[in-house]
Design an enzyme around this catalytic site. Structure first.
Site, PDB file in Angstrom:
ATOM      1  N   HIS A   1       7.270 -18.795 -12.762  1.00  0.00           N
ATOM      2  CA  HIS A   1       6.007 -19.524 -12.917  1.00  0.00           C
ATOM      3  C   HIS A   1       5.567 -19.736 -14.363  1.00  0.00           C
ATOM      4  O   HIS A   1       4.603 -20.433 -14.611  1.00  0.00           O
ATOM      5  CB  HIS A   1       4.881 -18.816 -12.164  1.00  0.00           C
ATOM      6  CG  HIS A   1       4.384 -17.582 -12.884  1.00  0.00           C
ATOM      7  ND1 HIS A   1       5.096 -16.413 -12.910  1.00  0.00           N
ATOM      8  CD2 HIS A   1       3.276 -17.363 -13.619  1.00  0.00           C
ATOM      9  CE1 HIS A   1       4.425 -15.518 -13.613  1.00  0.00           C
ATOM     10  NE2 HIS A   1       3.320 -16.059 -14.066  1.00  0.00           N
TER      11      HIS A   1
HETATM   12  C1  UD1 Z   1      -1.811 -17.157 -14.218  1.00  0.00           C
HETATM   13  C2  UD1 Z   1      -1.829 -16.338 -15.514  1.00  0.00           C
HETATM   14  C3  UD1 Z   1      -0.483 -15.632 -15.687  1.00  0.00           C
HETATM   15  C4  UD1 Z   1      -0.119 -14.841 -14.443  1.00  0.00           C
HETATM   16  C5  UD1 Z   1      -0.146 -15.787 -13.241  1.00  0.00           C
HETATM   17  C6  UD1 Z   1       0.207 -15.146 -11.941  1.00  0.00           C
HETATM   18  C7  UD1 Z   1      -3.155 -17.207 -17.384  1.00  0.00           C
HETATM   19  C8  UD1 Z   1      -3.080 -17.863 -18.701  1.00  0.00           C
HETATM   20  N1  UD1 Z   1      -2.019 -17.170 -16.689  1.00  0.00           N
HETATM   21  O1  UD1 Z   1      -0.835 -18.182 -14.356  1.00  0.00           O
HETATM   22  O2  UD1 Z   1      -0.584 -14.738 -16.779  1.00  0.00           O
HETATM   23  O3  UD1 Z   1       1.168 -14.295 -14.597  1.00  0.00           O
HETATM   24  O4  UD1 Z   1      -1.480 -16.318 -13.145  1.00  0.00           O
HETATM   25  O5  UD1 Z   1       0.254 -16.127 -10.931  1.00  0.00           O
HETATM   26  O6  UD1 Z   1      -4.209 -16.734 -16.998  1.00  0.00           O
HETATM   27  N2  UD1 Z   1      -2.789 -23.022  -8.399  1.00  0.00           N
HETATM   28  C9  UD1 Z   1      -2.927 -23.237  -7.067  1.00  0.00           C
HETATM   29  N3  UD1 Z   1      -3.591 -22.285  -6.336  1.00  0.00           N
HETATM   30  C10 UD1 Z   1      -4.119 -21.174  -6.886  1.00  0.00           C
HETATM   31  C11 UD1 Z   1      -3.984 -20.982  -8.262  1.00  0.00           C
HETATM   32  C12 UD1 Z   1      -3.310 -21.893  -9.010  1.00  0.00           C
HETATM   33  O7  UD1 Z   1      -2.459 -24.228  -6.516  1.00  0.00           O
HETATM   34  O8  UD1 Z   1      -4.717 -20.355  -6.160  1.00  0.00           O
HETATM   35  C13 UD1 Z   1      -2.022 -24.015  -9.193  1.00  0.00           C
HETATM   36  C14 UD1 Z   1      -2.883 -25.055  -9.848  1.00  0.00           C
HETATM   37  O9  UD1 Z   1      -2.163 -26.255  -9.867  1.00  0.00           O
HETATM   38  C15 UD1 Z   1      -3.023 -24.532 -11.255  1.00  0.00           C
HETATM   39  C16 UD1 Z   1      -1.667 -23.883 -11.487  1.00  0.00           C
HETATM   40  O10 UD1 Z   1      -1.324 -23.331 -10.218  1.00  0.00           O
HETATM   41  O11 UD1 Z   1      -3.296 -25.530 -12.175  1.00  0.00           O
HETATM   42  C17 UD1 Z   1      -1.661 -22.813 -12.518  1.00  0.00           C
HETATM   43  O12 UD1 Z   1      -2.661 -21.840 -12.223  1.00  0.00           O
HETATM   44  P1  UD1 Z   1      -3.306 -20.999 -13.432  1.00  0.00           P
HETATM   45  O13 UD1 Z   1      -4.331 -20.070 -12.872  1.00  0.00           O
HETATM   46  O14 UD1 Z   1      -3.739 -21.912 -14.513  1.00  0.00           O
HETATM   47  O15 UD1 Z   1      -2.089 -20.218 -14.039  1.00  0.00           O
HETATM   48  P2  UD1 Z   1      -0.843 -19.445 -13.387  1.00  0.00           P
HETATM   49  O16 UD1 Z   1       0.368 -20.248 -13.690  1.00  0.00           O
HETATM   50  O17 UD1 Z   1      -1.072 -19.034 -11.972  1.00  0.00           O
END
Ligand code: UD1
Length: 386
Positions: free
Chosen positions: A225
């Site tokens: 991820h």
């Molecule tokens: C975040 C953390 C990372 C951690 C990871 C675990 C930061 C900078 N990054 O990254 O350190 O290892 O979580 O998963 O805080 N999305 C969904 N559903 C959700 C959450 C996210 O669909 O419930 C999708 C969305 O398109 C979103 C993308 O995932 O834009 C990324 O989510 P985000 O919370 O920005 O970062 P992670 O990649 O999950």
């Protein structure tokens, strides 16, 4: 006596397993008469059921007292919105301590808010450094540690990093790894789960049928991820090629697909190629115990997650870490652990997969990764309440 008011904050999936044992330990201390009181805030950075609510249920975390509903966005949006939503919560509840775990955007946002509101800040999992400031988590770790009044660390390297940055020793408490509390607490119920049933319940909807009985006989487990691996087309395409053509030719590959990764695989037209490969079993993000169960039986892990590197260490799963660096060096082979760093370089991964064929499962448990870290943290707060 007025109780010491502790507010802890969770935001994203890796936070939930770090807070569950703390809440249990604080409850235990309170039952033994410690004058403590606890409030839980969920910022809502992760919001999908399988990324959030499922973990609250599986880990028996109580409903948050406050849910900020922040959701996804750019870094500035997530940090800014979290600060704006958290500030009135802090002014209303006026805790004595705010506790933030890990290194996600909310960790840093709530750390800033806490200190600007003159509330004491404690950081769980302090002192980890990848020394790679292109990682958003590294920025979050540096800022949070710089602002923290109490820094709970997992191991000696973290203490050394903090000492080098000038953190006074009296602020640092080496308590061990709280994630391992959750692992030990869930080990027996996880062991009792049937891996075939886990796959059947979590196979991604549009995947063609797979031979699940055969899949659990000999498999590698895969998670991915990090922006550096999934955001751009070229590295993701190279990795998918390697997984399909080489990794899946050796044994089944159980791939738990993060929403961020699924979005990119679709955007770059790579998802159909994943589905077309019979030896790859594409899975939804798994529940905590389900992941633990599959990790226990895996011949090999390939991951860019920090937490999984640690869990592999204690469970004994050889781990190829698809990163150039790690803030958790204690998990590396050269320090007694089971993990090797390969980045997303195809040749290095290929070599590591080859080498890992000679590496059987074996457990390695660093000092204080004993399942009692949260009790040590609760004891520190009990001491502060006196
Ligand atoms: C975040 C953390 C990372 C951690 C990871 C675990 C930061 C900078 N990054 O990254 O350190 O290892 O979580 O998963 O805080 N999305 C969904 N559903 C959700 C959450 C996210 O669909 O419930 C999708 C969305 O398109 C979103 C993308 O995932 O834009 C990324 O989510 P985000 O919370 O920005 O970062 P992670 O990649 O999950």
């Amino acid at each position: 006596m007025t109780p010491l008011r502790i507010m802890s904050v969770v935001a994203a999936r890796p936070n939930f397993m770090k807070i569950a044992p703390l809440i249990r330990a604080i409850d235990g201390a309170m039952r033994s008469g410690a004058p403590l009181c606890h409030t839980l805030v969920h910022t809502g950075q992760h919001y999908d059921r399988e990324m959030s609510a499922a973990f609250f249920e599986a880990l028996a975390i109580p409903e948050p007292d406050v849910d900020l509903g922040i959701g996804s966005g750019s870094h500035a949006e997530q940090v800014g919105r979290t600060m704006m939503a958290f500030e009135p919560v802090v002014t209303e509840w006026r805790p004595d301590w705010i506790v933030v775990p890990g290194d996600v955007n909310a960790t840093c946002a709530c750390a800033l808010t806490a200190r600007k509101e003159h509330v004491n800040l404690a950081h769980i999992e302090a002192g980890l450094r990848s020394f790679d400031e292109t990682m958003p988590e590294e920025i979050n770790r540096i800022v949070t540690d710089r602002l923290s009044n109490l820094l709970f660390t997992t191991d000696e390297t973290a203490d050394r990093n903090l000492a080098r940055e000038g953190v006074p020793p009296e602020r640092i408490r080496r308590v061990g790894n709280i994630m391992i509390d959750t692992l030990e607490h869930n080990r027996a119920p996880a062991e009792a789960l049937d891996p075939v049933a886990i796959l059947a319940a979590n196979l991604i909807e549009d995947a063609p049928p797979r031979d699940l009985e055969r899949a659990v006989e000999d498999y590698a487990l895969l998670t991915l991820h990090r922006p550096s691996n999934v955001d751009d087309r070229a590295p993701l395409e190279r990795l998918v090629g390697l997984f399909r053509e080489e990794l899946a030719a050796r044994r089944r590959v159980l791939w738990t697909v993060h929403p961020r990764t699924l979005e990119r695989l679709n955007r770059y037209g790579l998802w159909d190629a994943v589905l077309a490969c019979d030896s790859i079993v594409p899975l939804k993000p798994l529940g905590y115990r389900e992941m633990l169960r599959l990790n226990m039986g895996a011949r090999l892990m390939l991951t860019d997650s920090g937490g999984l590197q640690e869990e592999c260490c204690v469970l004994g799963t050889p781990c190829i870490t698809l990163r150039e660096n790690t803030e958790r060096p204690i998990t590396l082979k050269e320090h007694g652990g089971l993990s090797v760093l390969t980045g997303n370089d195809v040749e290095r991964i290929r070599q590591a997969v080859e080498d890992m064929e000679q590496t059987p499962r074996h457990e390695y448990r660093p000092p204080l990764w004993d399942g009692h870290t949260a009790e040590r943290i609760a004891a520190v707060f009990t001491e502060l309440s006196g």
